[in-house]
Every structure is written in C-alpha cells, then in structure tokens.
Design a protein around this motif. Structure first.
Motif, PDB file in Angstrom:
ATOM      1  N   MET A   1      74.786  16.393  59.806  1.00  4.01           N
ATOM      2  CA  MET A   1      74.069  15.400  59.169  1.00  4.01           C
ATOM      3  C   MET A   1      72.561  14.951  59.821  1.00  4.01           C
ATOM      4  O   MET A   1      72.778  14.551  61.148  1.00  4.01           O
ATOM      5  CB  MET A   1      74.981  14.354  58.643  1.00  4.01           C
ATOM      6  N   ASN A   2      71.597  14.978  58.980  1.00  2.00           N
ATOM      7  CA  ASN A   2      70.370  14.389  59.592  1.00  2.00           C
ATOM      8  C   ASN A   2      70.061  12.998  58.860  1.00  2.00           C
ATOM      9  O   ASN A   2      70.554  12.710  57.865  1.00  2.00           O
ATOM     10  CB  ASN A   2      69.219  15.376  59.128  1.00  2.00           C
ATOM     11  N   PHE A   3      69.515  12.256  59.528  1.00  2.00           N
ATOM     12  CA  PHE A   3      69.231  10.956  59.370  1.00  2.00           C
ATOM     13  C   PHE A   3      67.605  10.517  59.556  1.00  2.00           C
ATOM     14  O   PHE A   3      67.151  11.066  60.488  1.00  2.00           O
ATOM     15  CB  PHE A   3      69.897   9.863  60.124  1.00  2.00           C
ATOM     16  N   LEU A   4      67.273   9.923  58.236  1.00  2.00           N
ATOM     17  CA  LEU A   4      65.739   9.497  58.433  1.00  2.00           C
ATOM     18  C   LEU A   4      65.675   7.983  57.983  1.00  2.00           C
ATOM     19  O   LEU A   4      66.097   7.748  57.193  1.00  2.00           O
ATOM     20  CB  LEU A   4      65.063  10.165  57.205  1.00  2.00           C
ATOM     21  N   PHE A   5      65.094   7.357  58.966  1.00  2.00           N
ATOM     22  CA  PHE A   5      64.877   5.916  59.121  1.00  2.00           C
ATOM     23  C   PHE A   5      63.465   5.882  58.364  1.00  2.00           C
ATOM     24  O   PHE A   5      62.524   6.283  58.780  1.00  2.00           O
ATOM     25  CB  PHE A   5      64.665   5.368  60.356  1.00  2.00           C
ATOM     26  N   ASP A   6      63.542   4.987  57.240  1.00  2.00           N
ATOM     27  CA  ASP A   6      62.103   4.978  56.415  1.00  2.00           C
ATOM     28  C   ASP A   6      60.981   4.179  56.970  1.00  2.00           C
ATOM     29  O   ASP A   6      61.215   3.265  58.013  1.00  2.00           O
ATOM     30  CB  ASP A   6      62.284   4.699  54.734  1.00  2.00           C
ATOM     31  N   ASN A   7      59.800   3.724  56.161  1.00  2.00           N
ATOM     32  CA  ASN A   7      58.984   3.138  56.725  1.00  2.00           C
ATOM     33  C   ASN A   7      59.108   1.479  56.877  1.00  2.00           C
ATOM     34  O   ASN A   7      58.305   0.663  57.388  1.00  2.00           O
ATOM     35  CB  ASN A   7      57.540   3.260  56.247  1.00  2.00           C
ATOM     36  N   ASN A   8      60.103   1.119  56.330  1.00  2.00           N
ATOM     37  CA  ASN A   8      60.521  -0.220  56.289  1.00  2.00           C
ATOM     38  C   ASN A   8      61.317  -0.528  57.266  1.00  2.00           C
ATOM     39  O   ASN A   8      61.680  -1.804  57.394  1.00  2.00           O
ATOM     40  CB  ASN A   8      61.273  -0.484  55.044  1.00  2.00           C
ATOM     41  N   ASP A  32      70.171  15.262  63.561  1.00  3.90           N
ATOM     42  CA  ASP A  32      68.986  15.028  63.797  1.00  3.90           C
ATOM     43  C   ASP A  32      68.651  13.769  63.239  1.00  3.90           C
ATOM     44  O   ASP A  32      69.308  13.119  62.289  1.00  3.90           O
ATOM     45  CB  ASP A  32      68.110  16.087  63.071  1.00  3.90           C
ATOM     46  N   VAL A  33      67.902  13.048  63.919  1.00  5.71           N
ATOM     47  CA  VAL A  33      67.522  11.495  63.545  1.00  5.71           C
ATOM     48  C   VAL A  33      66.094  11.467  63.786  1.00  5.71           C
ATOM     49  O   VAL A  33      65.599  11.576  64.849  1.00  5.71           O
ATOM     50  CB  VAL A  33      68.173  10.324  64.560  1.00  5.71           C
ATOM     51  N   HIS A  34      65.382  11.094  62.682  1.00  5.76           N
ATOM     52  CA  HIS A  34      63.895  10.986  62.793  1.00  5.76           C
ATOM     53  C   HIS A  34      63.367   9.492  62.105  1.00  5.76           C
ATOM     54  O   HIS A  34      64.141   9.056  61.085  1.00  5.76           O
ATOM     55  CB  HIS A  34      63.371  11.949  62.155  1.00  5.76           C
ATOM     56  N   HIS A  35      62.397   9.475  62.599  1.00 10.36           N
ATOM     57  CA  HIS A  35      61.643   8.121  61.700  1.00 10.36           C
ATOM     58  C   HIS A  35      60.750   8.691  60.641  1.00 10.36           C
ATOM     59  O   HIS A  35      60.094   9.981  60.974  1.00 10.36           O
ATOM     60  CB  HIS A  35      60.739   7.249  62.509  1.00 10.36           C
ATOM     61  N   LEU A  36      60.579   8.343  59.639  1.00 10.81           N
ATOM     62  CA  LEU A  36      59.534   8.939  58.288  1.00 10.81           C
ATOM     63  C   LEU A  36      58.411   9.395  59.053  1.00 10.81           C
ATOM     64  O   LEU A  36      57.670  10.595  58.596  1.00 10.81           O
ATOM     65  CB  LEU A  36      59.439   7.934  57.205  1.00 10.81           C
TER      66      LEU A  36
END
Length: 136
Positions: A1-8, A32-36
């Motif tokens: 699973m990939n995770f994306l932290f959004d702009n908030n 994978d873990v990223h910020h938007l």
C-alpha cells in the motif's frame, strides 16, 4: 500500500512515519509514503491528483480536509478511483502541533492495517483512540 499525506498535513509527517515504520510492517503493507508536494506541484486540484493516483494504485490518502468542497467532486473521485482516504476529524484542528503528531503516531498502525480494506471510502479518524474509526 502507498500512502499520501495531503497539503493539510505537514510535509515532515510523511518522512517521519516512513522512517518510524521501517521493519515494523510487512513490505506489502507499507510500500511507499509521500507528501502530496513530493508528487504534484503546489496548488494541483484534488480531483487531478486523485485521478493520477488511481493509475498507480493502490494509494491511501491521509488528510486534514473533509473533501466536501467542489460540490462533491472529490468524494465522487474517491469512490470512482477506489482510493482509501483517512480524514482527521475537525477536532484535530484545535490541537497543538506536538499533540497532533503524538496522537497520530498512535493511530498510524491502525491506519496502515486497515488501509487496504476501505477502497473507495472515506474513514474519519477521531481524536480519541477509544472512539474508533467511522466510515462516511
């Protein structure tokens, strides 16, 4: 699973939780873990980046945004693209930064474990662990 932290959410959270999670979860759970902002330019409309993520499935979005703007376009995109979304309840906004970080670290393992089972849905993350998740 990939995770994306959004702009908030703070960009540092993505790096923090990927580092803290190494060797704690099976590789299939946490690929994978990223910020938007690592994947898309600032100001990219939500529906655009959601569509792009759909082509790279599976993705789970972590957000402080309720995705209720735009006459429901974001919520329709979440369902249509089969994204898993975890939204921090409004009560998180009033909390100080370090309290949010500490509390989210308690929720993180539960989010990772549940992420693959809520495709096309939005799940609210309450402040208190005892409250449990709520699907919207």
């Amino acid at each position: 699973m990939n995770f994306l932290f959004d702009n908030n959410l703070p960009p540092s959270w993505a790096a923090t939780f990927v580092a803290a999670s190494q060797r704690k979860f099976p590789a299939a759970w946490l690929a994978d873990v990223h910020h938007l902002r690592e994947k898309f330019p600032a100001g990219t409309p939500d529906v655009f980046w959601m569509e792009a993520l759909e082509r790279e499935m599976p993705w789970t979005i972590i957000s402080g945004d309720s995705f209720r703007k735009g006459q429901g376009a974001e919520r329709r995109a979440i369902r249509a693209y089969g994204l898993s979304v975890f939204v921090l309840q409004a009560s998180w906004a009033a909390m100080p930064y370090w309290a949010k970080l500490a509390q989210f670290s308690l929720w993180w393992p539960r989010i990772v474990e549940l992420a693959g089972t809520v495709k096309g849905n939005t799940v609210e993350v309450p402040w208190r662990l005892s409250s449990g998740f709520r699907t919207r």
